[in-house]
Scaffold this motif. Sequence first.
Motif, short mmCIF file in Angstrom:
data_model
loop_
_atom_site.label_atom_id
_atom_site.label_comp_id
_atom_site.label_asym_id
_atom_site.label_seq_id
_atom_site.Cartn_x
_atom_site.Cartn_y
_atom_site.Cartn_z
N MET A 256 1.18 -1.32 -0.03
CA MET A 256 0.20 0.40 -0.05
C MET A 256 0.65 1.41 0.17
O MET A 256 2.33 1.38 0.79
CB MET A 256 -0.99 0.24 1.44
CG MET A 256 -1.76 0.99 1.79
SD MET A 256 -2.96 1.18 2.40
CE MET A 256 -4.16 -0.50 2.65
N THR A 257 1.02 2.22 -0.58
CA THR A 257 1.48 3.19 -1.21
C THR A 257 1.55 4.44 -0.31
O THR A 257 2.23 5.54 -0.01
CB THR A 257 1.93 3.35 -2.06
OG1 THR A 257 0.23 3.76 -3.52
CG2 THR A 257 2.83 2.11 -3.02
N PHE A 258 -0.73 5.05 -0.04
CA PHE A 258 -0.98 5.71 0.58
C PHE A 258 -1.25 5.02 1.57
O PHE A 258 -2.62 4.34 1.05
CB PHE A 258 -2.50 6.19 -1.25
CG PHE A 258 -2.78 7.99 0.39
CD1 PHE A 258 -1.87 8.54 0.13
CD2 PHE A 258 -4.24 6.94 0.45
CE1 PHE A 258 -3.03 9.37 0.43
CE2 PHE A 258 -4.69 7.96 1.00
CZ PHE A 258 -4.52 9.46 1.41
N ARG A 259 -1.11 6.09 2.83
CA ARG A 259 -1.49 5.33 4.48
C ARG A 259 -1.58 6.51 4.76
O ARG A 259 -1.20 7.10 5.60
CB ARG A 259 -0.32 4.81 4.11
CG ARG A 259 0.05 3.58 3.93
CD ARG A 259 0.68 2.09 4.87
NE ARG A 259 2.01 2.40 5.54
CZ ARG A 259 2.44 2.07 6.57
NH1 ARG A 259 2.27 1.18 6.56
NH2 ARG A 259 3.99 2.97 7.19
N ARG A 260 -3.46 6.99 4.86
CA ARG A 260 -3.45 8.10 5.69
C ARG A 260 -4.75 8.13 6.43
O ARG A 260 -5.97 6.83 5.77
CB ARG A 260 -3.69 9.24 4.86
CG ARG A 260 -4.21 10.93 5.62
CD ARG A 260 -4.35 11.54 5.54
NE ARG A 260 -4.21 12.96 6.08
CZ ARG A 260 -4.91 13.70 5.05
NH1 ARG A 260 -6.00 14.12 4.67
NH2 ARG A 260 -4.92 15.11 6.59
N ALA A 261 -5.22 7.60 7.81
CA ALA A 261 -6.07 7.13 8.85
C ALA A 261 -6.67 8.38 9.49
O ALA A 261 -5.84 8.92 10.00
CB ALA A 261 -5.51 6.25 9.70
N VAL A 262 -8.17 8.22 9.21
CA VAL A 262 -8.79 8.96 10.62
C VAL A 262 -8.84 7.63 11.80
O VAL A 262 -9.29 7.09 10.78
CB VAL A 262 -9.34 9.28 9.71
CG1 VAL A 262 -10.55 10.10 10.76
CG2 VAL A 262 -9.65 10.00 8.99
N VAL A 263 -8.64 8.79 12.99
CA VAL A 263 -8.92 8.29 13.87
C VAL A 263 -9.24 9.11 15.32
O VAL A 263 -8.90 10.21 15.32
CB VAL A 263 -7.68 7.24 14.42
CG1 VAL A 263 -7.73 6.39 15.92
CG2 VAL A 263 -6.78 6.50 14.03
N THR A 264 -10.69 8.11 15.77
CA THR A 264 -11.72 8.68 16.73
C THR A 264 -11.72 8.83 17.31
O THR A 264 -11.20 7.43 17.70
CB THR A 264 -13.22 8.71 16.06
OG1 THR A 264 -13.12 7.43 15.94
CG2 THR A 264 -13.51 8.83 14.72
N GLY A 265 -11.86 9.05 18.98
CA GLY A 265 -11.47 8.98 20.13
C GLY A 265 -10.04 9.15 20.37
O GLY A 265 -10.22 8.39 21.11
N ALA A 266 -9.85 10.09 19.61
CA ALA A 266 -8.48 10.39 20.08
C ALA A 266 -7.66 10.47 20.93
O ALA A 266 -6.33 10.82 21.64
CB ALA A 266 -7.56 11.19 18.76
N SER A 267 -8.19 10.92 22.16
CA SER A 267 -7.97 11.74 22.96
C SER A 267 -6.98 11.43 24.20
O SER A 267 -6.65 12.09 25.06
CB SER A 267 -8.80 13.15 23.47
OG SER A 267 -10.01 12.66 24.35
N SER A 268 -7.83 9.92 24.24
CA SER A 268 -6.10 9.21 24.81
C SER A 268 -7.14 7.92 24.89
O SER A 268 -7.47 7.11 23.83
CB SER A 268 -8.19 9.96 26.40
OG SER A 268 -8.97 8.98 26.25
N GLY A 269 -6.79 6.69 25.50
CA GLY A 269 -6.29 5.17 25.46
C GLY A 269 -6.12 5.19 24.50
O GLY A 269 -4.93 4.73 23.54
N ILE A 270 -7.22 4.01 23.78
CA ILE A 270 -7.14 3.14 22.77
C ILE A 270 -6.37 4.10 22.30
O ILE A 270 -6.09 3.80 20.88
CB ILE A 270 -7.94 2.49 22.60
CG1 ILE A 270 -7.95 1.22 23.49
CG2 ILE A 270 -7.81 1.49 21.30
CD1 ILE A 270 -9.34 -0.12 23.46
N GLY A 271 -7.32 5.61 21.22
CA GLY A 271 -7.64 6.26 20.41
C GLY A 271 -5.59 6.72 19.76
O GLY A 271 -5.21 6.45 19.33
N TRP A 272 -5.89 7.36 21.10
CA TRP A 272 -4.18 8.03 21.54
C TRP A 272 -3.48 6.94 20.95
O TRP A 272 -2.64 7.59 20.59
CB TRP A 272 -3.91 8.37 22.58
CG TRP A 272 -3.14 9.50 22.20
CD1 TRP A 272 -1.54 8.69 22.96
CD2 TRP A 272 -2.60 10.14 23.35
NE1 TRP A 272 -0.87 9.70 23.09
CE2 TRP A 272 -1.17 10.89 23.61
CE3 TRP A 272 -3.73 11.79 23.66
CZ2 TRP A 272 -0.94 11.79 24.28
CZ3 TRP A 272 -2.31 12.50 23.86
CH2 TRP A 272 -1.45 13.03 24.20
N ALA A 273 -3.72 5.80 20.99
CA ALA A 273 -2.36 4.83 21.70
C ALA A 273 -2.25 4.63 19.92
O ALA A 273 -1.09 4.23 19.23
CB ALA A 273 -2.14 3.83 22.53
#
Length: 258
Positions: free
Chosen positions: A1-18
């Motif tokens: 995969m050459t293009f790798r951009r992800a949107v991650v919700t709930g990113a302010s703590s816990g699993i999302g931050w990690a």
Amino acid sequence: MTFRRAVVTGASSGIGWATVAHLVDRGWNVVGVARRADRLDELKNATGADVRVCDVTVQSDVDALAAYVAESGGADALVSNAGGALGLATVEESDVDDWARMFDVNVLGTKRVVSALLPVLRTSIEPGNAASLLAVTSIAGQVAYEKGGGYNAAKFAQRALLQVLRLELAGEPIRVIDVAPGLVHTEEFSLVRLGGDKAAADAVYADVPHPLTADDIAETIAHSLELPSHVNIDQVTVKPVAQAAPHKLVRGELKVTT
């Protein structure tokens, strides 16, 4: 995969931050999404990720997020992680407002971000590759347990949403992935569920040998996204060895029986 951009919700703590941290370390371009601007600033400073303030229970916020992602280069992965539990009471005695909030965040929040970002993901798919829709559910969406009715109901519904989505997207190069954690010791999950009672929250994990960490789930998410594009992890259930089921948890030292 050459293009790798992800949107991650709930990113302010816990699993999302990690998850944001793990993906950035692996060379992904990541947009970390959450309600709390101050925490997102900390995430940006710690990881270098792009960040956007967005409440997944507010449609206008989600629409603005999708527009931003489309205008700033698209994305080929969505990690719908925003969610959580409120209360630990019987079905009879639990607060219906807690149920409504859990359904709004876990189920409708997933639906909102999927509906808004699916068109963006489609336009970002490169030939021979696949986009990924990954949601963090829970073993609470697989097995019911006492005093978990509201959270069970929300997570069962979220799991069903993903199963239907997988059927509806069949024929398109879009993977639908369900990561279902068991007991994960994070800084906020049980604290929020138990109304800020730190002693009660700490008791959830007391004497449990090696509960899962947010990093364990983030590693699972990253692995699922980075498999070859023809491989779909429909559902991966991740529990600590000490947890046989939501209602069967070992406390104390694990011992080998001879």
